[in-house]
Design a protein around this motif. Sequence first.
Motif, PDB file in Angstrom:
ATOM      1  N   LEU A  10      -7.022  -4.102   8.178  1.00  0.00           N
ATOM      2  CA  LEU A  10      -7.556  -4.744   6.974  1.00  0.00           C
ATOM      3  C   LEU A  10      -8.793  -5.806   7.029  1.00  0.00           C
ATOM      4  O   LEU A  10      -9.451  -5.735   6.172  1.00  0.00           O
ATOM      5  CB  LEU A  10      -6.304  -5.658   6.551  1.00  0.00           C
ATOM      6  CG  LEU A  10      -6.484  -6.562   5.209  1.00  0.00           C
ATOM      7  CD1 LEU A  10      -6.573  -5.595   3.940  1.00  0.00           C
ATOM      8  CD2 LEU A  10      -5.258  -7.403   5.071  1.00  0.00           C
ATOM      9  N   LEU A  48      -0.615  -0.848   4.288  1.00  0.00           N
ATOM     10  CA  LEU A  48      -1.106  -1.827   3.655  1.00  0.00           C
ATOM     11  C   LEU A  48      -1.073  -1.684   2.028  1.00  0.00           C
ATOM     12  O   LEU A  48      -1.070  -2.714   1.433  1.00  0.00           O
ATOM     13  CB  LEU A  48      -2.496  -1.777   4.080  1.00  0.00           C
ATOM     14  CG  LEU A  48      -2.936  -2.303   5.440  1.00  0.00           C
ATOM     15  CD1 LEU A  48      -4.495  -2.221   6.014  1.00  0.00           C
ATOM     16  CD2 LEU A  48      -2.531  -3.829   5.667  1.00  0.00           C
ATOM     17  N   ARG A  51       2.396  -2.769   0.849  1.00  0.00           N
ATOM     18  CA  ARG A  51       2.600  -4.189   1.088  1.00  0.00           C
ATOM     19  C   ARG A  51       1.732  -4.882   0.111  1.00  0.00           C
ATOM     20  O   ARG A  51       1.977  -6.114  -0.037  1.00  0.00           O
ATOM     21  CB  ARG A  51       2.303  -4.547   2.442  1.00  0.00           C
ATOM     22  CG  ARG A  51       3.518  -4.178   3.386  1.00  0.00           C
ATOM     23  CD  ARG A  51       2.925  -4.345   4.585  1.00  0.00           C
ATOM     24  NE  ARG A  51       4.206  -4.076   5.746  1.00  0.00           N
ATOM     25  CZ  ARG A  51       4.574  -2.734   5.862  1.00  0.00           C
ATOM     26  NH1 ARG A  51       3.902  -1.672   5.501  1.00  0.00           N
ATOM     27  NH2 ARG A  51       5.444  -2.740   6.950  1.00  0.00           N
ATOM     28  N   PHE A  53      -1.812  -5.120   0.021  1.00  0.00           N
ATOM     29  CA  PHE A  53      -2.896  -5.609   0.282  1.00  0.00           C
ATOM     30  C   PHE A  53      -4.317  -4.955  -0.122  1.00  0.00           C
ATOM     31  O   PHE A  53      -5.095  -5.597  -0.157  1.00  0.00           O
ATOM     32  CB  PHE A  53      -2.775  -5.830   2.110  1.00  0.00           C
ATOM     33  CG  PHE A  53      -2.030  -6.728   2.378  1.00  0.00           C
ATOM     34  CD1 PHE A  53      -2.523  -8.153   2.458  1.00  0.00           C
ATOM     35  CD2 PHE A  53      -0.746  -6.637   2.934  1.00  0.00           C
ATOM     36  CE1 PHE A  53      -1.732  -9.208   2.818  1.00  0.00           C
ATOM     37  CE2 PHE A  53       0.053  -7.691   3.266  1.00  0.00           C
ATOM     38  CZ  PHE A  53      -0.305  -8.812   3.289  1.00  0.00           C
ATOM     39  N   ILE A  66      -9.411  -4.306  -1.668  1.00  0.00           N
ATOM     40  CA  ILE A  66      -8.590  -5.217  -1.290  1.00  0.00           C
ATOM     41  C   ILE A  66      -8.139  -6.161  -2.025  1.00  0.00           C
ATOM     42  O   ILE A  66      -8.924  -6.645  -3.020  1.00  0.00           O
ATOM     43  CB  ILE A  66      -9.306  -6.266   0.132  1.00  0.00           C
ATOM     44  CG1 ILE A  66      -9.896  -5.058   1.074  1.00  0.00           C
ATOM     45  CG2 ILE A  66      -8.295  -7.092   0.377  1.00  0.00           C
ATOM     46  CD1 ILE A  66     -10.317  -5.886   2.309  1.00  0.00           C
ATOM     47  N   ARG A  68      -5.574  -8.658  -1.668  1.00  0.00           N
ATOM     48  CA  ARG A  68      -5.251  -9.905  -1.257  1.00  0.00           C
ATOM     49  C   ARG A  68      -5.241  -9.933   0.100  1.00  0.00           C
ATOM     50  O   ARG A  68      -5.352  -8.824   0.873  1.00  0.00           O
ATOM     51  CB  ARG A  68      -3.999 -10.563  -1.568  1.00  0.00           C
ATOM     52  CG  ARG A  68      -2.865  -9.556  -1.009  1.00  0.00           C
ATOM     53  CD  ARG A  68      -1.525  -9.852  -1.789  1.00  0.00           C
ATOM     54  NE  ARG A  68      -0.353  -9.354  -1.253  1.00  0.00           N
ATOM     55  CZ  ARG A  68       0.475  -9.751  -0.408  1.00  0.00           C
ATOM     56  NH1 ARG A  68       0.113 -10.749   0.429  1.00  0.00           N
ATOM     57  NH2 ARG A  68       1.309  -9.038   0.142  1.00  0.00           N
ATOM     58  N   LEU A  69      -5.558 -10.975   0.676  1.00  0.00           N
ATOM     59  CA  LEU A  69      -5.654 -11.016   2.215  1.00  0.00           C
ATOM     60  C   LEU A  69      -4.713 -12.102   2.807  1.00  0.00           C
ATOM     61  O   LEU A  69      -4.298 -13.059   1.928  1.00  0.00           O
ATOM     62  CB  LEU A  69      -6.942 -11.888   2.828  1.00  0.00           C
ATOM     63  CG  LEU A  69      -8.389 -10.698   2.428  1.00  0.00           C
ATOM     64  CD1 LEU A  69      -9.705 -11.608   2.746  1.00  0.00           C
ATOM     65  CD2 LEU A  69      -8.294  -9.308   3.322  1.00  0.00           C
ATOM     66  N   PRO A  70      -4.060 -12.055   4.012  1.00  0.00           N
ATOM     67  CA  PRO A  70      -2.976 -12.942   4.540  1.00  0.00           C
ATOM     68  C   PRO A  70      -3.680 -14.092   4.852  1.00  0.00           C
ATOM     69  O   PRO A  70      -5.054 -14.349   5.049  1.00  0.00           O
ATOM     70  CB  PRO A  70      -2.607 -12.223   5.788  1.00  0.00           C
ATOM     71  CG  PRO A  70      -3.846 -11.101   6.265  1.00  0.00           C
ATOM     72  CD  PRO A  70      -4.404 -10.551   4.947  1.00  0.00           C
ATOM     73  N   PRO A  77      -8.877 -13.073  -1.819  1.00  0.00           N
ATOM     74  CA  PRO A  77      -8.844 -11.507  -2.329  1.00  0.00           C
ATOM     75  C   PRO A  77     -10.275 -11.055  -2.583  1.00  0.00           C
ATOM     76  O   PRO A  77     -11.027 -11.511  -2.596  1.00  0.00           O
ATOM     77  CB  PRO A  77      -8.009 -11.692  -3.568  1.00  0.00           C
ATOM     78  CG  PRO A  77      -8.287 -13.105  -4.306  1.00  0.00           C
ATOM     79  CD  PRO A  77      -8.372 -13.824  -3.116  1.00  0.00           C
TER      80      PRO A  77
END
Length: 238
Positions: A10, A48, A51, A53, A66, A68-70, A77
């Motif tokens: 990611l 990914l 989930r 992402f 993408i 969103r990002l953790p 995002p």
Amino acid sequence: MLTKKQLDLLNFIHRRLQKDGVPPSFDEMKVALDLRSKSGIHRLITALEERGFIRRLAHRARAIEILRLPENMGGVPAPSANQTTAAGAFSPASARPPSTPRSTPAASVLAALEIPVMGRIAAGVPIEAINQITHQIAIPQTMLSSNGKHYALEVRGDSMINAGINDGDIVVIRETDTADDGDIVVALIADEEATLKRLFRRNGAIALEAENPAYETRVLSPNQVKVQGRLVGLIRSY
């Protein structure tokens, strides 16, 4: 919770989108994560996506966005296909975090700059060199480097399709006469032809490499190739 490999992938995709405006190829992902086969990349991509992402866009080669990002990557995002530039075209650099208030129309105008569209660039067989402005296009400031001049070109051809660059896309180019190996550049060949390719230096020569196996790599002497700019963004109309 993401595994280390999922997080690494990611992060690699996110960094490549920020740098080039297009996602990496599966081969590049495989090398970056030191995997033996692309099947491992397919599994990571699927995980990914499941989930929430990333999202793969149907019917487009290497089209990944993408969503969103953790939190440990900033929680910001990346681009959404529903977001548009001031010119009404999708821009990978035009997304803003959900915590940022929506801009008013006046603020949106201030956040965009007009750059010249210099005509068409071949992503296939080289065409005549680009040398005149056809019109202007509004580009989000976030897509442009703080230093240097920029211009845009309309892509013709499919030789860069595996880099996510399709026929009819608008590429945003930062003017420069230098490039690192692997950069997607506007290359002027023999002062007569212009093309959009990845550039590599090999044994004292310049290799202009397509992102489509149907096209052969062109190997030229350094004095035959002039770098006219490097890809920094991509705009696509749907």
